[in-house]
Design an enzyme around this catalytic site. Structure first.
Site, mmCIF file in Angstrom:
data_model
loop_
_atom_site.group_PDB
_atom_site.id
_atom_site.type_symbol
_atom_site.label_atom_id
_atom_site.label_comp_id
_atom_site.label_asym_id
_atom_site.label_seq_id
_atom_site.Cartn_x
_atom_site.Cartn_y
_atom_site.Cartn_z
ATOM 1 N N ASP A 40 -35.288 -13.875 -7.766
ATOM 2 C CA ASP A 40 -34.265 -14.474 -7.157
ATOM 3 C C ASP A 40 -33.042 -14.981 -8.047
ATOM 4 O OD1 ASP A 40 -35.287 -14.605 -4.585
ATOM 5 O OD2 ASP A 40 -35.356 -16.778 -4.480
ATOM 6 N N ASP A 48 13.023 0.370 3.370
ATOM 7 C CA ASP A 48 11.628 0.779 3.374
ATOM 8 C C ASP A 48 10.778 -0.157 4.326
ATOM 9 O OD1 ASP A 48 10.864 3.064 1.823
ATOM 10 O OD2 ASP A 48 10.129 2.016 0.041
ATOM 11 N N GLY A 50 6.290 5.564 5.109
ATOM 12 C CA GLY A 50 7.251 5.789 5.991
ATOM 13 C C GLY A 50 7.742 7.018 6.526
ATOM 14 N N MET A 51 8.248 7.900 5.376
ATOM 15 C CA MET A 51 8.598 9.478 5.747
ATOM 16 C C MET A 51 7.403 10.198 6.227
ATOM 17 S SD MET A 51 11.691 9.529 6.355
ATOM 18 C CE MET A 51 12.456 11.144 6.256
#
Lengths: 513, 465
Positions: free
Chosen positions: A36, A299, A434-435
């Protein structure tokens, strides 16, 4: 009984051990069966600790089961007292020992008579509280013990520090980015001209706890651990506390304004002046932190209205939800937490920032929710990261439970102004950029040519007999190609045309020579 | 503290305050080995959190194991155990349809005296899936002994060897029994080979299937036919057992399984050293051959050839010292192999030492020490990690083989370490894999050779207080 594959929060004793081992020179002894003590593994591996984790077990075995622990626990406590001279020994019950119903408090009383260390019994119920609740409870217990002790001994110092000062409560081991957050908080308070009185439990000495009331106020950065202590200090010593998590530009400002309010209660009397942090907030928000500018930049426009799902502990899930919704304009379709005990607070926090709220500690429910919503990105724990992998949805990790990669060496706070930068990066990088996203949509993917064959070499004169073919298929996929190539190379070198299982093993052995 | 190194094997027993994994960890490798099984661990959050953290990534691959997490109502017997387990097992049957469900009893089921063995047959009839019960708990066992309890329980489920089939091993009807081999292989091996063992041989111990077939192949070279493995790749392919069957272990932690096979299934146990390292593998094969009265063929050359291929590694380890802190019961065999490689072993910590089951291995260890002119290491049963660290501080071994809890702290103090768990998961059996053992052992040495000149081996501050 519950069928469970995975859990968000660990068992209670883990919380107790995390608090105990965060203090310096405090030793925890678990009353537990062999095996344990995996907490030591977690701490040593995840935190990459250089020191031995100050946790040992007083082993519960068959003999203990038959006759009770008898002298064993007491012996183990006094032995540890002699070996390491800790200031405090915390006897920690586990789920196993709590059903044995031995009188551990009696052991503690006996052991504390014969040892120089203070000895206490961690007071947590294993079947009612989880890791986080137990940590909160244990921290309060330790603080209360030392303040009461100081009170009895009459060396309680209740006079405030000359300059405004704060205690930071709740920074501890195995916490999500806690070390970095702590550094960032220190910097923030320093910028405001506020001294740090104490930071507990991480790196603190229990012998210094009696000086806690000297601070002007307490700062509790995380909901999960520290609130109980702060409440106790408020009740006993009238110390105010601030529990607004300084995560995200808006909440950092909220937090600083509350600090201003607190210090301005005493500073006109003690220092003869008033603090005004507004210029600092303005300067940091607009020019030092990049997050406010980032969410204005074009952005971030691409993120507008994208769907996200958030899941984690109450603190992180709530803060990230608010950041996504109000600071970045992202649509949070669902937000949730596994801190069921804090449900009410959580709902109140996120109510107006998301479409739905999920309170559960069942990871399959979270998985189903994500599959149903199909968000563009997930912000969750390591579990959600794996769900994301399966569903092909990117995921940023924002909360425990975590893996070793979430204990980065580099500076990665989530709190304070540097934290806002880190979060902005994390969020931005999690969405498909993004792009790239647009182009993928227009042209329908990066690479539409189908791969004809996976192997680099074209078919050869070599033949694999059925037995070896079978053997080859047993080898895990990710090394199969390599083994195949090596075997064929070996066969060619030795002018073997028919590959058998024997040849495969010979090739493996040959590789070392 | 003075450290004596004696001439004979000495056995000591310390306090048992040592770090090891809980035996329920055996589900991690057994569920992968036995393809059609489902492991249900009946325990608490503590057990679940251990599996989740110790087994790391595997948990996300939709494993065929789960926790039956006990709640307060189960502990205080407000809920009916049988009904609860039935509910979960029916669900498992529906979702996964396994050929067997293995219940792993834990500390909690022991303490509350949940009668798993009593409930299993009843539930088995009701849901029509075999239920095997193994008590792999931390009260009684350490780490790899978990596998021992599972295999011992499974030994009861192996079909009985029919008595009339002791005529000839290449008899067609017998071949049907060896269903673990693919059909084609059976026919082929039948044609080209005559096996010389008159009685069936069953090997026990869970190994990756490639390693198992490597070992079978080594025995085939000596014309010995392996008629089955416990466990097989599938539960439905368990080997037949009976009083004519010879059994031999491949791992040092399988003493309960060995006892069960002998006492309950009346099998004949071949007590041999374990096939770890080329020396161990050779001794293992030799012992099996000698039991069947078979002269070994080219075994010595084969061993020699393997040693030859290990040359580069041997140059690295020769003369270096090792300290086994002990946590997985492979220690004796590994120490014996490393001594043969030219290393000096200061201490062999081991959780539990079955001197009868490991007798041949211990003898080989003793012989190896004499042969290599190296003092006998001390064997410390149930070690005390705190004392061990004090001893290590004094001895400054070149390598400590230790659990993960101590590895990083020791490294920070300038002691090279190797995680002992890796030996449980790596392929270390047989001639073919001798290299892998040394690859593991030398990795810290090679790594640190590269870093040595940097001058920062000790990375801890002197404590202020």
């Amino acid at each position: 009984m519950k069928l469970a594959y995975w859990m968000y929060a660990g068992p209670a004793h883990i919380g107790t051990l995390r608090v105990a081992s965060s203090f310096k020179n405090v030793h925890a002894i678990m009353h537990a069966p062999l095996g344990d003590d995996y907490f030591n593994v977690m701490r040593s591996m995840l935190e990459r600790e250089r020191d031995f984790t100050p946790v040992t077990a007083s082993i519960v075995d068959r003999h203990v089961l038959a006759r009770g622990s008898q002298e064993k626990v007491v012996d183990n406590i006094t032995k540890k007292d002699k070996q390491e001279h800790p200031d405090l020994i915390v006897l920690t019950p586990t789920c196993t020992s709590s059903i044995l119903q031995e009188d551990l408090q009696n052991f503690v009383n006996r052991a504390s008579m014969s040892s120089d260390s203070d000895v206490i019994l961690a007071d947590v119920n294993h079947y009612r509280v989880n890791e986080l609740q137990a940590a909160d409870r244990t921290l309060e217990q330790v603080v209360r013990y030392y303040l009461e002790k100081a009170h009895r001994q009459g060396n309680l110092n209740l006079s405030l520090t000359e300059k405004p000062s704060a205690n930071i409560i709740g920074i501890f081991t195995l916490g999500f980015h806690n070390q970095h957050d702590c550094r960032e908080l220190k910097r923030l308070l320093q910028d405001l001209g506020i001294m740090i009185n104490q930071i507990i439990p991480e790196g603190g000495f229990v012998e210094n706890l009696h000086e806690l009331p000297k601070a002007w106020f307490n700062l509790v950065p995380y909901r999960e651990v520290g609130l109980m202590t702060a409440l106790y200090l408020e009740k006993e010593f009238g110390m105010p506390y601030i529990s607004t998590t300084p995560m995200g530009v808006v909440d950092i400002a909220n937090c600083i304004r509350q600090i201003q309010k607190q210090v301005n209660i005493w500073s006109p009397i003690l220092l003869g002046k008033k603090f005004d942090f507004e210029p600092y907030i303005d300067e940091q928000t607009r020019f030092i932190s990049q997050a406010a500018w980032f969410s204005r930049s074009i952005d971030c426009q691409n993120l507008t209205g994208k769907k996200a799902v958030v899941f984690g502990d109450a603190t992180h899930a709530a803060s990230i939800t608010k950041i996504l919704a109000c600071e970045m304009g992202i649509r949070v379709s669902c937000t949730g937490t596994y801190c069921k005990h804090d449900e009410e607070w959580f709902k109140e926090q996120v109510q107006n920032f998301c479409d739905e709220i999920l309170i559960t500690d069942d990871h399959t429910e979270v998985g189903d929710m994500i599959a149903r919503i199909e968000p563009s990105a997930i912000f969750g724990t390591q579990m959600e990261r794996h769900i994301g992998k399966r569903l092909d949805i990117p995921c940023g990790v924002i909360s425990s439970p975590v893996h070793i990669q979430n204990f980065p060496l580099g500076y990665r706070p989530f709190l304070g102004y540097e934290g806002t930068n880190q979060i902005a990066d994390l969020v931005y990088n999690s969405f498909t950029l993004g792009m790239e996203d647009h182009l993928l949509e227009i042209f329908g993917g990066h690479d539409t040519k189908e791969v004809i064959t996976k192997s680099l070499s074209t078919d050869t004169d070599l033949t694999w007999n059925s037995e070896s073919q079978l053997e080859l298929n047993k080898i895990p996929g990710f090394v199969r190609g390599k083994i195949k190539r090596n075997t064929e190379k070996f066969a060619r070198q030795n002018n073997i045309t028919k590959i058998t299982v024997e040849v495969m093993y010979a090739a493996k052995e040959d590789l070392s020579a | 503290m003075s450290i004596k190194i004696s001439e004979t094997l000495t056995f000591e027993c310390e306090t048992g305050n040592y770090h090891t994994f809980c035996p329920i960890s055996c589900v991690a490798w057994l569920y992968q080995k036995i393809e059609d099984s489902f492991f249900l661990v009946v325990g608490t959050k503590t057990c679940g959190y251990f599996l989740q953290n110790a087994l790391g990534v595997m948990i996300f691959a939709e494993p065929r194991y789960a926790m039956a997490e006990l709640e307060e109502g189960d502990i205080s017997a407000q809920l009916n155990d049988y009904e609860e387990l039935k509910r979960l097992c029916v669900q498992i049957k529906k979702d996964r349809n396994p050929s067997v469900i293995i219940w792993i009893g834990t500390c909690t089921t022991e303490i509350i005296k949940m009668d798993l063995e009593g409930m299993a047959p009843k539930l088995e009839n009701e849901i029509e899936i075999p239920i095997v019960v193994a008590r792999a708990n931390g009260l009684d066992y350490a780490f790899t002994q978990g596998e021992d309890t599972v295999l011992a329980a499974m030994a009861h489920r192996c079909p009985e060897q029919k008595t009339e089939i002791e005529k000839k091993i290449d008899d067609k009807s017998i071949q049907e029994l060896f269903s673990f081999l693919p059909l084609k292989t059976k026919e082929k091996s039948n044609k080209s080979f005559t096996f010389k063992n008159k009685f069936p041989l069953v090997l026990f111990g869970s190994l990756p299937s490639t390693v198992a077939s490597q070992l079978s192949l080594e025995l085939k070279r000596q014309s010995i036919h392996v008629s089955g493995w416990l466990p097989a790749q599938r539960y439905t392919d368990l080997p037949t057992l009976g009083d004519k069957v010879y059994v031999c272990g491949v791992n040092p932690f399988l003493s309960r399984t060995a006892t069960t096979l002998m006492r309950r299934r009346k099998c004949k146990l071949i007590g041999a050293p374990f096939p770890i390292g080329p020396d161990g593998t050779r001794a293992w094969i030799e012992k099996i051959c000698s039991v069947f009265n078979i002269e070994t063929q080219g075994l010595e050359e084969r061993e020699q050839q393997v040693w030859e291929s290990l040359k580069n590694y041997l140059n690295l380890v020769r003369g270096k010292s090792v300290f086994f802190m002990g946590d997985n019961l492979l220690e004796i065999s590994l120490a014996r192999f490393l001594i043969r490689c030219g290393m000096i072993v200061y201490e062999i910590g081991i959780p539990y030492m079955d001197k009868r089951y490991q007798a041949a291995e211990l003898t080989l260890l003793q012989e190896t020490c004499k042969k290599m002119c190296i003092p006998m290491p001390r064997i410390v049963e149930k070690p005390d990690n705190y004392n061990q660290i004090q001893r290590m501080r004094e001895l400054q071994p070149d390598l400590a083989i230790t659990g993960m809890a101590h590895a990083n702290p020791l490294e920070a103090r300038g002691i090279n370490t190797k995680w002992s768990v890796e030996f449980t998961f790596a392929q270390i059996h047989g001639f073919t894999n001798a290299k892998d053992v040394l690859e593991l052992v030398t990795r810290p040495l090679r790594r640190n050779n590269n870093l040595e000149n940097l001058g920062w081996t000790n990375l801890i501050k002197i404590q202020k207080r």
